[in-house]
Design an enzyme around this catalytic site. Sequence first.
Site, PDB file in Angstrom:
ATOM      1  N   ILE A  61      -5.921  60.585  37.235  1.00  0.00           N
ATOM      2  CA  ILE A  61      -7.306  60.230  37.560  1.00  0.00           C
ATOM      3  C   ILE A  61      -7.817  61.240  38.589  1.00  0.00           C
ATOM      4  CG2 ILE A  61      -8.760  58.519  38.701  1.00  0.00           C
ATOM      5  CD1 ILE A  61      -7.057  56.351  37.384  1.00  0.00           C
ATOM      6  N   LEU A  62      -8.997  61.770  38.352  1.00  0.00           N
ATOM      7  CA  LEU A  62      -9.574  62.794  39.231  1.00  0.00           C
ATOM      8  C   LEU A  62     -10.538  62.124  40.209  1.00  0.00           C
ATOM      9  CD1 LEU A  62     -10.206  65.360  36.372  1.00  0.00           C
ATOM     10  CD2 LEU A  62      -8.532  65.622  38.229  1.00  0.00           C
ATOM     11  N   ASN A  75      -3.948  68.246  21.319  1.00  0.00           N
ATOM     12  CA  ASN A  75      -5.403  68.437  21.332  1.00  0.00           C
ATOM     13  C   ASN A  75      -5.750  69.835  21.833  1.00  0.00           C
ATOM     14  OD1 ASN A  75      -7.170  66.003  20.631  1.00  0.00           O
ATOM     15  ND2 ASN A  75      -5.520  65.057  21.803  1.00  0.00           N
ATOM     16  N   GLY A 116       0.125  68.469  24.351  1.00  0.00           N
ATOM     17  CA  GLY A 116      -0.964  69.429  24.206  1.00  0.00           C
ATOM     18  C   GLY A 116      -1.437  69.614  22.778  1.00  0.00           C
ATOM     19  N   ASN A 154     -13.790  64.976  28.203  1.00  0.00           N
ATOM     20  CA  ASN A 154     -12.508  64.272  28.040  1.00  0.00           C
ATOM     21  C   ASN A 154     -12.487  63.613  26.680  1.00  0.00           C
ATOM     22  OD1 ASN A 154      -9.973  63.043  28.815  1.00  0.00           O
ATOM     23  ND2 ASN A 154     -11.093  61.110  29.055  1.00  0.00           N
ATOM     24  N   MET A 165      -3.366  63.065  32.152  1.00  0.00           N
ATOM     25  CA  MET A 165      -3.139  61.666  32.526  1.00  0.00           C
ATOM     26  C   MET A 165      -3.272  61.390  34.020  1.00  0.00           C
ATOM     27  SD  MET A 165      -2.778  60.506  29.589  1.00  0.00           S
ATOM     28  CE  MET A 165      -2.097  58.875  29.622  1.00  0.00           C
ATOM     29  N   HIS A 171     -10.838  60.354  24.767  1.00  0.00           N
ATOM     30  CA  HIS A 171     -10.207  59.076  25.068  1.00  0.00           C
ATOM     31  C   HIS A 171      -9.918  58.355  23.745  1.00  0.00           C
ATOM     32  CE1 HIS A 171      -9.292  55.454  27.352  1.00  0.00           C
ATOM     33  NE2 HIS A 171     -10.027  54.770  26.502  1.00  0.00           N
TER      34      HIS A 171
HETATM   35  C1  GRF Z   1      -2.721  61.266  22.884  1.00  0.00           C
HETATM   36  O1  GRF Z   1      -2.160  59.963  22.793  1.00  0.00           O
HETATM   37  C2  GRF Z   1      -4.203  61.171  22.839  1.00  0.00           C
HETATM   38  O2  GRF Z   1      -4.625  59.936  22.305  1.00  0.00           O
HETATM   39  C3  GRF Z   1      -4.663  61.250  24.263  1.00  0.00           C
HETATM   40  O3  GRF Z   1      -3.629  61.905  24.977  1.00  0.00           O
HETATM   41  C4  GRF Z   1      -2.390  61.782  24.249  1.00  0.00           C
HETATM   42  C5  GRF Z   1      -1.653  63.086  24.218  1.00  0.00           C
HETATM   43  O4  GRF Z   1      -2.471  64.022  23.585  1.00  0.00           O
HETATM   44  N1  GRF Z   1      -5.884  61.980  24.331  1.00  0.00           N
HETATM   45  P1  GRF Z   1      -1.976  65.560  23.439  1.00  0.00           P
HETATM   46  O5  GRF Z   1      -1.053  65.598  22.236  1.00  0.00           O
HETATM   47  O6  GRF Z   1      -1.209  65.921  24.706  1.00  0.00           O
HETATM   48  O7  GRF Z   1      -3.237  66.326  23.236  1.00  0.00           O
END
Ligand code: GRF
Length: 195
Positions: free
Chosen positions: A92-93, A14, A12, A107, A90, A109
């Site tokens: 797919i929806l 991000n 998490g 999203n 992670m 990517h």
């Molecule tokens: C990271 O590898 C990022 O590139 C992708 O999801 C992975 C985990 O991100 N978006 P986070 O630390 O859980 O946000």
Amino acid sequence: MKRVAILISGSGSNMVKLVESMTGDHPARPVLVLSNDPDAAGLDKARSFGIPAVGVDHRPFGKDRAAFEKALQDHLLEAKPDIICLAGFMRILTADFVRQWQGRMLNIHPSLLPKYRGLNTHARALASADTEHGCTVHEVTAELDDGPILGQARVPILPNDTEQDLAARVLVQEHRLYPTVLRRFSAQDRTLVLL
Ligand code: GRF
């Protein structure tokens, strides 16, 4: 004030950056963090910000994606988000779920889309002759990693980069890009962000 739900699967990082950005005169606030893994470290980080955080384990649902998404939807309909941010999510929806949120779901990517849709983007970039790589924030559509691009950030690929080196360099840019795009998107501004 726009209400933002964030979907995660793991650390998490991000999500944390998005939450930390939604303060002061930012037109949005986080209202829910959801994960498909009840043990996702990001859930406790969300709780430390005082944000409702729920794990909906996708495994008991087996191949029944629709049933898993119904469980997600129950929490989302309660939180009433205006925007959904997938952040390291992670799963797919299905097209049905996406259709319900299309135009309101983002999203991030870890590649310069349209290059390297799907998984293992850093290894694939390293295996190519590319000299740069990066990350993309896009609107989510039924096609995987294919919606309208809202922002991109670039990083160099250096001669002795390992996959870990490259992933770490990209993640730093993800943490800059996603909050920047969300702030504009929250203000109905779809001007492309290029970092
Ligand atoms: C990271 O590898 C990022 O590139 C992708 O999801 C992975 C985990 O991100 N978006 P986070 O630390 O859980 O946000």
